[in-house]
Design a protein around this motif. Sequence first.
Motif, mmCIF file in Angstrom:
data_model
loop_
_atom_site.group_PDB
_atom_site.id
_atom_site.type_symbol
_atom_site.label_atom_id
_atom_site.label_comp_id
_atom_site.label_asym_id
_atom_site.label_seq_id
_atom_site.Cartn_x
_atom_site.Cartn_y
_atom_site.Cartn_z
ATOM 1 N N ALA A 114 0.922 -1.110 0.089
ATOM 2 C CA ALA A 114 -0.191 -0.024 0.045
ATOM 3 C C ALA A 114 0.902 1.090 0.070
ATOM 4 O O ALA A 114 0.460 2.294 -0.598
ATOM 5 C CB ALA A 114 -0.991 0.161 1.200
ATOM 6 N N ASP A 115 1.936 1.193 0.752
ATOM 7 C CA ASP A 115 2.939 2.393 0.714
ATOM 8 C C ASP A 115 3.610 2.571 -0.545
ATOM 9 O O ASP A 115 3.620 3.649 -1.211
ATOM 10 C CB ASP A 115 4.005 2.145 1.768
ATOM 11 N N ASN A 146 0.926 4.285 -2.904
ATOM 12 C CA ASN A 146 0.681 5.656 -2.505
ATOM 13 C C ASN A 146 1.857 6.371 -3.065
ATOM 14 O O ASN A 146 1.842 7.517 -3.368
ATOM 15 C CB ASN A 146 0.422 5.808 -1.060
ATOM 16 N N ASP A 147 3.005 5.985 -2.874
ATOM 17 C CA ASP A 147 4.303 6.735 -3.282
ATOM 18 C C ASP A 147 4.215 6.839 -4.884
ATOM 19 O O ASP A 147 4.348 7.893 -5.410
ATOM 20 C CB ASP A 147 5.633 5.773 -3.026
ATOM 21 N N LEU A 191 1.365 6.781 -6.701
ATOM 22 C CA LEU A 191 0.480 7.766 -7.111
ATOM 23 C C LEU A 191 0.885 9.110 -6.999
ATOM 24 O O LEU A 191 0.645 10.200 -7.703
ATOM 25 C CB LEU A 191 -1.040 7.323 -6.188
ATOM 26 N N ALA A 192 1.619 9.419 -5.687
ATOM 27 C CA ALA A 192 2.220 10.747 -5.288
ATOM 28 C C ALA A 192 2.983 11.023 -6.443
ATOM 29 O O ALA A 192 3.070 12.499 -6.993
ATOM 30 C CB ALA A 192 2.871 10.701 -4.036
#
Length: 76
Positions: free
Chosen positions: A44-45, A48-49, A51-52
């Motif tokens: 998940a991290d 998220n990274d 996508l960021a």
Amino acid sequence: MGRGRAKAKQVKVARQLKYNSGGTDLDRLRDELGVGDSSRNDDADDLNDELADRYADYADDYDTGDDDDGRPSGRR
């Protein structure tokens, strides 16, 4: 009439659920919710990274200056 027995049974079941909750399998619940598993959190991290990073380019292109760093935004 005749609803007294049904209501008493419902009250009994409700009390059992309220006060006798010792039968919960917390490990099974944790697995179902996906909490506490480090490999899932790492995935998940990473997502998220990714996508960021992908949307950081858009933020640079469409920067409106609404940051809280003291610069005026141009909007009133």
